[in-house]
Design a protein around this motif. Structure first.
Motif, PDB file in Angstrom:
ATOM      1  N   ASN A   1       0.802  -1.225   0.000  1.00  0.00           N
ATOM      2  CA  ASN A   1       0.000   0.000   0.000  1.00  0.00           C
ATOM      3  C   ASN A   1       0.835   1.276   0.000  1.00  0.00           C
TER       4      ASN A   1
ATOM      5  N   GLU B   1       3.517   9.683   1.823  1.00  0.00           N
ATOM      6  CA  GLU B   1       2.183  10.261   1.634  1.00  0.00           C
ATOM      7  C   GLU B   1       2.116  11.110   0.360  1.00  0.00           C
TER       8      GLU B   1
ATOM      9  N   ARG C   1       2.108   8.883  -2.841  1.00  0.00           N
ATOM     10  CA  ARG C   1       0.783   8.287  -3.113  1.00  0.00           C
ATOM     11  C   ARG C   1      -0.168   9.314  -3.705  1.00  0.00           C
ATOM     12  N   SER C   2      -0.154  10.531  -3.182  1.00  0.00           N
ATOM     13  CA  SER C   2      -1.072  11.553  -3.700  1.00  0.00           C
ATOM     14  C   SER C   2      -0.726  11.951  -5.128  1.00  0.00           C
ATOM     15  N   HIS C   3       0.523  11.804  -5.502  1.00  0.00           N
ATOM     16  CA  HIS C   3       0.945  12.155  -6.875  1.00  0.00           C
ATOM     17  C   HIS C   3       0.573  11.091  -7.901  1.00  0.00           C
ATOM     18  N   ILE C   4       0.578   9.828  -7.490  1.00  0.00           N
ATOM     19  CA  ILE C   4       0.418   8.768  -8.477  1.00  0.00           C
ATOM     20  C   ILE C   4      -0.900   8.000  -8.395  1.00  0.00           C
ATOM     21  N   GLN C   5      -1.696   8.233  -7.359  1.00  0.00           N
ATOM     22  CA  GLN C   5      -2.961   7.491  -7.257  1.00  0.00           C
ATOM     23  C   GLN C   5      -4.137   8.342  -7.679  1.00  0.00           C
TER      24      GLN C   5
END
Length: 172
Positions: free
Chosen positions: A153, A165, A168-172
């Motif tokens: 995850n 963090e 994840r916000s850049h690629i999801q």
């Protein structure tokens, strides 16, 4: 008025028990090698110096522990793990003694398992080595989560701060 001295006492690990999630006690451990938390670094040359810089990517997590018991429970866990994608869950629970006080330490590992039963020798204590490639690692000291790394995850919490963090916000 007396002067108070603050003296640090050495820490002693008094015992470690190993448990397999959903099955129970696996045995006592002589030695638990916690995973190294390392980032991949690249070497650059700038301003007349060669130096290493972090890439923001963590190296593969591995752990190993040595049991002083020969329990068949590990084989049950391996056969059950074939039904899940993230592997076997193992907990190492220990107690640290320092200056008259005990502190709990719990390491939780989730991943694939390799077993090395070594040599059987009459008159020698049994030694079983369990190695793991980890998908998840949690380290709790005195009830506080200090490390939580989850490779599936993309979570890398160290002392409560998630270092991935933003990724994840850049690629999801």
């Amino acid at each position: 008025m007396g002067r108070q001295h603050s003296m640090k006492y050495p820490q002693t690990l008094t015992d470690f028990n190993i448990f397999i999630g959903g099955i129970g006690h696996l045995g006592t451990s002589k030695k638990v090698s916690l995973p190294k938390i390392e980032q991949i670094r690249e070497t650059i040359t700038a301003g007349g110096f060669e130096r290493s810089v972090d890439t923001g990517v963590f190296k593969e997590l591995e752990s190993e522990f040595i049991l002083s018991e020969f329990s068949s429970v590990i084989f049950s866990a391996m056969s059950d793990a074939s039904k899940t994608a993230d592997g076997i869950s193992i907990e190492a629970k220990g107690s640290i003694f320092q200056g008259g006080e005990r502190i709990s330490i719990v390491a939780t590992f989730k991943g694939s398992v390799d077993i090395d039963d070594g040599d059987f020798e009459a008159g020698k204590q049994i030694e079983r080595k369990i190695s793991m490639k980890l998908n998840r690692y949690i380290l709790e000291i005195d009830g506080k989560e200090m490390v939580m790394l989850d490779t599936i995850n993309m979570i890398a919490k160290i002392d409560g701060k998630d270092l991935l963090e933003d990724l994840r916000s850049h690629i999801q």
